[in-house]
Scaffold this motif. Structure first.
Motif, short mmCIF file in Angstrom:
data_model
loop_
_atom_site.label_atom_id
_atom_site.label_comp_id
_atom_site.label_asym_id
_atom_site.label_seq_id
_atom_site.Cartn_x
_atom_site.Cartn_y
_atom_site.Cartn_z
N UNK A 89 -4.28 -1.69 -4.44
CA UNK A 89 -3.70 -1.31 -2.95
C UNK A 89 -3.27 -2.54 -2.22
N UNK A 90 -3.39 -3.68 -3.11
CA UNK A 90 -2.49 -4.95 -2.41
C UNK A 90 -1.37 -5.42 -2.98
N UNK A 91 -0.93 -4.71 -4.05
CA UNK A 91 0.29 -4.75 -4.67
C UNK A 91 1.40 -5.10 -3.56
N UNK A 92 2.24 -6.01 -3.82
CA UNK A 92 3.47 -6.02 -2.79
C UNK A 92 3.17 -7.01 -1.64
N UNK A 93 1.50 -7.12 -1.18
CA UNK A 93 1.06 -7.89 -0.29
C UNK A 93 1.20 -9.58 -0.65
N UNK A 94 0.87 -9.82 -2.03
CA UNK A 94 0.79 -10.95 -2.49
C UNK A 94 1.57 -11.20 -3.84
N UNK A 95 1.88 -12.53 -4.05
CA UNK A 95 2.61 -13.02 -5.08
C UNK A 95 2.11 -12.14 -6.35
#
Lengths: 726, 73
Positions: A187-193
């Motif tokens: 669910x946080x893929x793309x939000x963090x490196x």
């Protein structure tokens, strides 16, 4: 292209030794931005393109202590190319706990199993291959102290860094936890490196306050993640932070049981245990502590140290440099103001400060040895009970003891206190103890007013100790000190013989930072004070004055003397004495004597006792003494405070607190004392003193509004200091 | 429920539960005191507090007030 390698590991894992071994003399020492945590950086010996960044010694990557936050911010924000994780092979279980967290960062990591010589001596065997495959990273056996393996570890790390191959962390957690973490990752893929994905997912699972704040997840996403966490918590009947910690240790226990074979499984007494049985014995611990402290004090302040101060101040600066310069300037016909500025202002002022350097080096050498050996942790263990009542640390005893000789090394000895809050409080209170330079003041007052009664000097120390206790109780309830209290859960590392290179390096670093200070802040202050006392307006106009009474300092003193009227010494000579005491406390007596027209006086100013006795009442005299004992220390000590606080705000706060506290205490002494002896009648001053007393009692007795370990507060307090880089 | 605070020197106890929250609890866990860990009470400081324990093969000192959070059996 340079390669950056971070050096991470637990305290007492031999990290400093390895850092010194790897970098040699190519080091830069500073502070992490905005905090008093020391930052060391160096270039790898023989590979000037490899930078080694030493991280603070930490046990975990939690968001709760300053050191851990500094390390986290660096690892995530600065993205080192590789990590060398130093692990104490003799204490492998707890050391690997940090390792399990480091490998989640996805940064290529080399685990250096350190102190391998001790492991072998104990007859234990560590299977490096098994350990490496269980952790998913390379493992090297090292003994930093013996210089074994360090270079290999660095070479491996540099090679990994150049390959730029990410690291795949093993599955440390069990089914349902891994499942929840996988969901969070998704669910946080793309939000963090991408490389930090797993790290962020695990931190979110732990409900890590700093990461949650940093990511600013929108409401729906945060709720979605929270659902996964809550499900997992319900299933395992524990909170998420505990689940993660428990499973990390469970994983480590499994790895260790496979990879480490201990020769002695039972509890066997090691040499360190035997030493500790005596040194922290219930009956012997305190006498041994007193003996060791007396030894440190005797060598650094009493015998050798005193001799070096005498030599530096009287012979080197007093005779050789001053004498040499005087002769030189006379020969050159240098203008009197210039020779005055150089000889009295610069050499006099800076010399008074530099004179303490050899003494400080001796003291730091002894303290570094005690620290390196492992005794400092025992000092905290033995003294904790007494000092924590006043909001101080068990280790605060050492700065205060040293402070009774000289406040400068006293303040700098506070370095050994890891906890920032305890350290700041110790710095603020250490100078209350009368140092050697304040003894002439005590002698002067005692002689002029009290017929050299024994109790005057004794009471001065009593006032100092009382000031520390009262300040401790008051300050620990203030908001500024409420937040970042670290719990006293402390490792007692095994004793080991000191490493000469570590000890000498630590000694030199501390001494050098002080010398640099003397060259800037203290130099400037000395020049300003010299100018004020050497120049003035006379009938001949503005210029250098012969008579100190005509100086600018005297004029300023006269203008502000009224401030001290409620304290009983509102005359300009006393005011100038107070200011002169800032350059060096022992100057106070001489400067006051000069103000009264005496060029040369004895150490305690016997010549002016008569004048003082007729000018002041005994109560006013005592009040004057107390004010000078408690108010801002000399410039050298203020420089040390600034160095150790590493924050203009805290430096000003500390010195302001000392001055304010001194003022209020002296006010009470003079007003109440005067009322009792009948020299003062009830008036405005008495009312003020009563208000102060009431306020002081309130501050002493009120309840502490901040819990000793403010959870939320500590996060906020740390946040102010360290900005977490995204 | 018995806590580590009441433990006697020489005892070896097993951690059942950790109470409390926030930094202190996390710190205690970080140092290796987790559910099921064996804790050996080595000694008490000369002034009665803190206590010294052996946890996971190393020496850890802890204040009695903090030890109260650790339930043992």
């Amino acid at each position: 292209m340079s390669v950056k390698i971070a050096l991470a590991g637990n305290p007492n894992s031999g990290k400093t030794t390895m850092f010194n071994d790897l970098t040699g003399s190519n080091q830069r020492v500073g502070n992490w931005p905005g905090v008093t945590v020391e930052k060391k950086e160096g270039r790898l010996k023989g590979r000037s393109d490899v930078i080694i960044q030493d991280l603070p010694g930490i046990y975990s990557l939690s968001p709760y202590t300053l050191e851990e936050v500094v390390a986290r911010s660096y690892l995530v924000g600065e993205k080192p190319d590789a990590i060398i994780n130093i692990v104490d092979g003799t204490n492998i279980e707890r050391n690997l706990y940090l390792t399990t967290q480091l490998i989640e960062l996805g940064i290529p990591t080399v685990v250096a199993v350190n102190m391998i010589d001790v492991v072998r001596k104990n007859g234990d065997v560590i299977d490096l291959k098994k350990l490496g495959s269980a952790l998913g990273c390379e493992v090297v056996a090292t003994s930093a102290l013996k210089g074994e393996g360090s270079k290999e570890a660095a070479a491996r790390a540099a090679a990994l860094a150049e390959e730029k191959r990410g690291l795949s962390a093993p599955s440390v957690f069990e089914g349902s936890v891994e499942h929840a973490i996988a969901h969070i990752e998704e669910s946080i893929e793309g939000l963090v490196e991408p490389r930090f994905l797993r790290w962020y997912a695990i931190k979110l699972f732990e409900r890590d306050g700093k990461v949650m704040e940093e990511l600013h997840l929108d409401r729906a996403l945060a709720d979605h993640i929270e659902e996964h966490i809550a499900d997992c918590e319900e299933e395992l009947d524990d909170d998420s932070e505990s689940i993660i910690t428990n499973q990390r240790y469970a994983y480590i226990a499994k790895v260790v049981s496979q990879a480490v074979k201990k020769k002695h499984t039972g509890r066997k007494m090691s040499v360190s245990d035997k030493i500790d049985r005596i040194v922290t014995n219930r009956i012997l611990a305190l006498p041994i502590f007193v003996a060791i402290m007396a030894g440190v004090y005797y060598i650094s302040i009493g015998s050798v140290g005193d001799w070096t101060v005498g030599f530096m101040n009287d012979t080197l600066f007093g005779e050789w440099i001053t004498g040499g310069l005087t002769a030189l300037f006379e020969g050159w016909n240098v203008a009197p103001w210039l020779s005055g500025l150089v000889i009295e202002g610069i050499v006099g002022g800076v010399g008074a400060v530099l004179g303490f350097v050899p003494q400080m080096l001796i003291l730091f050498l002894l303290l570094s040895i005690l620290e390196d050996v492992g005794y400092m942790a025992r000092v905290a263990f033995i003294m904790d009970r007494i000092f924590r009542k006043f909001g101080l640390s068990g280790k605060s005893f050492i700065p205060m003891l040293i402070g009774s000789g000289c406040g400068v090394p006293g303040v700098m000895a506070s370095r050994t206190i890891e906890n920032e809050r305890d350290r700041r409080m110790t710095i603020m209170t250490t100078c209350f103890i009368p140092c050697g330079a304040k003894l002439p003041i005590i002698g002067m007052i005692s002689g002029a007013f009290f017929d050299n009664a024994w109790w005057v000097a004794t009471s001065a120390y009593f006032v100092g100790v009382a000031a520390i206790i009262v300040s401790g109780i008051i300050l620990k309830k203030l908001r500024a000190f409420a937040g970042d209290a670290a719990p006293f859960v402390m490792e007692l590392p095994p004793y080991h013989s000191p490493a000469a290179s570590n000890v000498l390096r630590a000694t030199w670093e501390r001494g050098w930072s002080f010398i640099k200070r003397a060259g800037t802040l203290i130099l400037l202050s000395a020049v300003v004070i010299w100018f004020l006392q050497a120049f003035g307006v006379t009938s001949a106009g503005f210029g250098m004055v012969e008579d100190n009474n005509d100086s600018l300092l005297a004029a300023i003193g006269g203008a502000v003397a009224f401030i001290f009227a409620p304290l009983g010494f509102g005359i300009w000579q006393a005011t100038v004495g107070v200011v002169g005491g800032l350059v060096a406390k022992e100057n106070l007596v001489t400067i006051m004597a000069v103000c009264y027209g005496f060029a040369e006086v004895g150490e305690t100013g016997e010549e002016i006792w008569g004048i003082l006795n007729t000018t002041f009442t005994p109560i006013a005299g005592y009040s004057f003494m107390v004010f000078n004992l408690l108010c801002a220390p000399c410039f050298a000590a203020m420089g040390a405070i600034k160095r150790e606080m590493n924050s203009p705000k805290w430096t000003v706060g500390a010195i302001g607190y000392m001055c304010g506290f001194a003022y209020l205490v002296s006010l009470m002494i003079y007003q109440f004392g005067g009322l009792i002896t009948g020299e003062l009648s009830f008036g405005l001053g008495t009312v003020a003193a009563i208000v102060v007393l009431a306020g002081l009692l309130y501050m002493l007795l009120r309840k502490n509004r901040y819990s000793e370990y403010g959870g939320e507060l500590s996060v906020n307090a740390a946040k102010k200091d360290v900005k977490v880089n995204a | 429920m018995k806590t580590l605070k009441d433990a006697k020197v020489g005892q070896t106890l097993t951690v059942v539960r950790l109470n409390g929250t926030g930094p202190l609890k996390r710190r205690i866990m970080d140092m290796g005191i987790t559910k099921g860990t064996e804790v050996y009470i080595r000694k008490v400081a000369p002034l009665g507090d803190p206590i010294e324990t052996t946890v996971r093969g190393y020496e850890l000192s802890i204040r009695r007030a903090d030890a109260e959070m650790i339930e043992v059996e």
